[in-house]
Design a protein around this motif. Structure first.
Motif, PDB file in Angstrom:
ATOM      1  N   ILE A 107       0.831  -1.205   0.000  1.00 29.92           N
ATOM      2  CA  ILE A 107       0.000   0.000   0.000  1.00 29.92           C
ATOM      3  C   ILE A 107       0.865   1.254   0.000  1.00 29.92           C
ATOM      4  O   ILE A 107       0.617   2.200  -0.762  1.00 29.92           O
ATOM      5  CB  ILE A 107      -0.951   0.000   1.211  1.00 29.92           C
ATOM      6  CG1 ILE A 107      -2.028  -1.070   1.027  1.00 29.92           C
ATOM      7  CG2 ILE A 107      -1.600   1.372   1.383  1.00 29.92           C
ATOM      8  CD1 ILE A 107      -2.998  -1.161   2.165  1.00 29.92           C
ATOM      9  N   GLU A 108       1.904   1.265   0.824  1.00 31.67           N
ATOM     10  CA  GLU A 108       2.766   2.449   0.885  1.00 31.67           C
ATOM     11  C   GLU A 108       3.475   2.686  -0.442  1.00 31.67           C
ATOM     12  O   GLU A 108       3.569   3.834  -0.912  1.00 31.67           O
ATOM     13  CB  GLU A 108       3.790   2.306   2.006  1.00 31.67           C
ATOM     14  CG  GLU A 108       4.605   3.574   2.232  1.00 31.67           C
ATOM     15  CD  GLU A 108       5.402   3.537   3.523  1.00 31.67           C
ATOM     16  OE1 GLU A 108       6.004   4.573   3.851  1.00 31.67           O
ATOM     17  OE2 GLU A 108       5.411   2.488   4.196  1.00 31.67           O
ATOM     18  N   HIS A 109       3.963   1.629  -1.072  1.00 29.01           N
ATOM     19  CA  HIS A 109       4.636   1.772  -2.362  1.00 29.01           C
ATOM     20  C   HIS A 109       3.667   2.254  -3.430  1.00 29.01           C
ATOM     21  O   HIS A 109       4.019   3.103  -4.264  1.00 29.01           O
ATOM     22  CB  HIS A 109       5.256   0.434  -2.789  1.00 29.01           C
ATOM     23  CG  HIS A 109       6.411   0.017  -1.944  1.00 29.01           C
ATOM     24  ND1 HIS A 109       6.942  -1.259  -1.953  1.00 29.01           N
ATOM     25  CD2 HIS A 109       7.164   0.717  -1.042  1.00 29.01           C
ATOM     26  CE1 HIS A 109       7.947  -1.331  -1.107  1.00 29.01           C
ATOM     27  NE2 HIS A 109       8.098  -0.146  -0.546  1.00 29.01           N
ATOM     28  N   PHE A 110       2.434   1.725  -3.400  1.00 27.52           N
ATOM     29  CA  PHE A 110       1.438   2.170  -4.369  1.00 27.52           C
ATOM     30  C   PHE A 110       1.137   3.657  -4.184  1.00 27.52           C
ATOM     31  O   PHE A 110       1.095   4.424  -5.154  1.00 27.52           O
ATOM     32  CB  PHE A 110       0.152   1.358  -4.217  1.00 27.52           C
ATOM     33  CG  PHE A 110      -0.952   1.798  -5.143  1.00 27.52           C
ATOM     34  CD1 PHE A 110      -1.042   1.296  -6.428  1.00 27.52           C
ATOM     35  CD2 PHE A 110      -1.891   2.736  -4.734  1.00 27.52           C
ATOM     36  CE1 PHE A 110      -2.040   1.720  -7.289  1.00 27.52           C
ATOM     37  CE2 PHE A 110      -2.894   3.167  -5.580  1.00 27.52           C
ATOM     38  CZ  PHE A 110      -2.979   2.653  -6.868  1.00 27.52           C
ATOM     39  N   LEU A 111       0.915   4.059  -2.953  1.00 23.11           N
ATOM     40  CA  LEU A 111       0.608   5.463  -2.685  1.00 23.11           C
ATOM     41  C   LEU A 111       1.748   6.378  -3.108  1.00 23.11           C
ATOM     42  O   LEU A 111       1.522   7.468  -3.656  1.00 23.11           O
ATOM     43  CB  LEU A 111       0.297   5.662  -1.202  1.00 23.11           C
ATOM     44  CG  LEU A 111      -0.987   5.022  -0.677  1.00 23.11           C
ATOM     45  CD1 LEU A 111      -1.104   5.241   0.822  1.00 23.11           C
ATOM     46  CD2 LEU A 111      -2.211   5.593  -1.385  1.00 23.11           C
ATOM     47  N   GLN A 112       2.983   5.948  -2.850  1.00 21.01           N
ATOM     48  CA  GLN A 112       4.130   6.769  -3.228  1.00 21.01           C
ATOM     49  C   GLN A 112       4.205   6.954  -4.728  1.00 21.01           C
ATOM     50  O   GLN A 112       4.415   8.074  -5.225  1.00 21.01           O
ATOM     51  CB  GLN A 112       5.426   6.127  -2.725  1.00 21.01           C
ATOM     52  CG  GLN A 112       6.667   6.970  -2.985  1.00 21.01           C
ATOM     53  CD  GLN A 112       6.620   8.297  -2.253  1.00 21.01           C
ATOM     54  OE1 GLN A 112       6.751   8.327  -1.041  1.00 21.01           O
ATOM     55  NE2 GLN A 112       6.433   9.395  -2.975  1.00 21.01           N
ATOM     56  N   SER A 113       4.003   5.872  -5.466  1.00 20.23           N
ATOM     57  CA  SER A 113       4.067   5.967  -6.923  1.00 20.23           C
ATOM     58  C   SER A 113       2.938   6.829  -7.471  1.00 20.23           C
ATOM     59  O   SER A 113       3.141   7.621  -8.402  1.00 20.23           O
ATOM     60  CB  SER A 113       4.021   4.570  -7.552  1.00 20.23           C
ATOM     61  OG  SER A 113       2.779   3.939  -7.311  1.00 20.23           O
ATOM     62  N   GLN A 114       1.754   6.695  -6.882  1.00 18.97           N
ATOM     63  CA  GLN A 114       0.626   7.491  -7.361  1.00 18.97           C
ATOM     64  C   GLN A 114       0.778   8.960  -6.988  1.00 18.97           C
ATOM     65  O   GLN A 114       0.392   9.845  -7.757  1.00 18.97           O
ATOM     66  CB  GLN A 114      -0.688   6.929  -6.798  1.00 18.97           C
ATOM     67  CG  GLN A 114      -0.979   5.493  -7.177  1.00 18.97           C
ATOM     68  CD  GLN A 114      -0.822   5.240  -8.657  1.00 18.97           C
ATOM     69  OE1 GLN A 114      -1.446   5.925  -9.480  1.00 18.97           O
ATOM     70  NE2 GLN A 114       0.030   4.304  -9.041  1.00 18.97           N
TER      71      GLN A 114
END
Length: 216
Positions: A202-209
Motif C-alpha cells: 500500500i505504501e509503495h502504491f501510494l508513493q508511486s501514485q
C-alpha cells in the motif's frame, strides 16, 4: 417501572451476532433463529429490530463501515476532526503525510482479529450478493463507498488535483482493487510476514501514485 431498552445497542448486539455466525459458518447460517440463539434474544426481538433478513444483513454491513470509521478517527496522527468512510464528502486536511494515509487504509485490511472478522463478513456478503438480488443494491453501495474513500485518500496526496480528474478516478479504482486483493490474500493465507508485505504494498502504491499525480 418498564425496562428501558437501548435500541441502538440492541441492534449492534444483534449485528455482532451475525458477524460471529458468518465468521464461523457462513452467511447462509445467519438465520433469525440462529442469530437469536447467538445473542440470547427471542426471535421476536430480532424481528422487532429487523423486520426482514435483508434489513438485518444491511445493518450488519453498515456497522462494519461505522466501526472502521471509528478506528480511523481514533488514530492519534489523524489530521482532521472526523473521517467517515460512509460519507461522500468527508475528507482529511490537505497534503496529509503518506504515512497517515497508509495508516488510514490499513484500517480496512484484516490485520487483527476484529478486522479479520469484518473482512470475512464483508467477503461473505459480497459473494452472496452475486446470487441474492435483494442484497445486490447494498453490496454495490458499500463498494462505491470504499472506492470513494480511496479517491479521497489519494486526493490528500495531491490536493491540487480536482476531485473529478480522470487520473484520480482511475488511480482510486486501482487502489480499491489493491485493497480487495490484499484482503483476500490475507484471509486465505495469513501470516505476520504477509501483513508487513501488505502494508509495504500500500505504501509503495501510494508513493508511486503521489509522484504521478503531482505532475498533473
Amino acid at each position: 417501572m418498564p425496562k428501558i431498552v437501548d435500541e441502538q445497542a440492541r441492534r449492534e448486539r444483534i449485528a455482532e451476532a451475525v458477524w460471529a455466525i458468518v465468521n464461523h459458518d457462513g452467511l447462509h447460517a445467519a438465520t433469525v433463529r440462529a442469530v437469536a440463539t447467538e445473542c440470547g434474544l427471542s426471535t421476536g426481538s430480532i424481528q422487532h429490530s429487523f423486520p426482514t433478513q435483508a434489513a438485518l444483513l444491511k445493518f450488519a454491513m453498515e456497522l462494519i463501515v461505522s466501526r472502521a470509521s471509528e478506528r480511523i478517527n481514533g488514530l492519534a496522527a489523524l489530521p482532521a476532526d472526523e473521517v467517515d468512510i460512509s460519507h461522500p464528502t468527508a475528507t482529511v486536511k490537505s497534503a496529509a503525510p503518506l504515512t497517515v494515509i497508509t495508516d488510514l487504509l490499513l484500517q480496512l485490511l484484516p490485520l487483527d482479529q476484529q478486522r479479520e472478522t469484518e473482512a470475512r463478513v464483508w467477503a461473505a456478503f459480497s459473494t452472496a450478493a452475486l446470487t441474492q438480488t435483494e442484497l445486490a443494491p447494498y453490496a454495490r453501495h458499500m463498494d462505491c463507498l470504499l472506492e470513494s474513500f480511496c479517491s479521497r485518500c489519494l486526493q490528500q496526496l495531491a490536493p491540487n488535483v480536482q476531485p473529478n480528474h480522470r487520473a484520480l478516478t482511475e488511480h482510486a479504482v486501482q487502489l480499491h482493487a489493491l485493497l480487495d486483493g490484499l484482503t483476500l490474500h490475507l484471509l486465505t493465507n495469513p501470516s505476520p510476514d504477509r501483513n508487513c508485505q501488505a502494508a509495504r504494498a500500500i505504501e509503495h502504491f501510494l508513493q508511486s501514485q503521489a509522484n504521478e499525480l503531482a505532475t498533473l
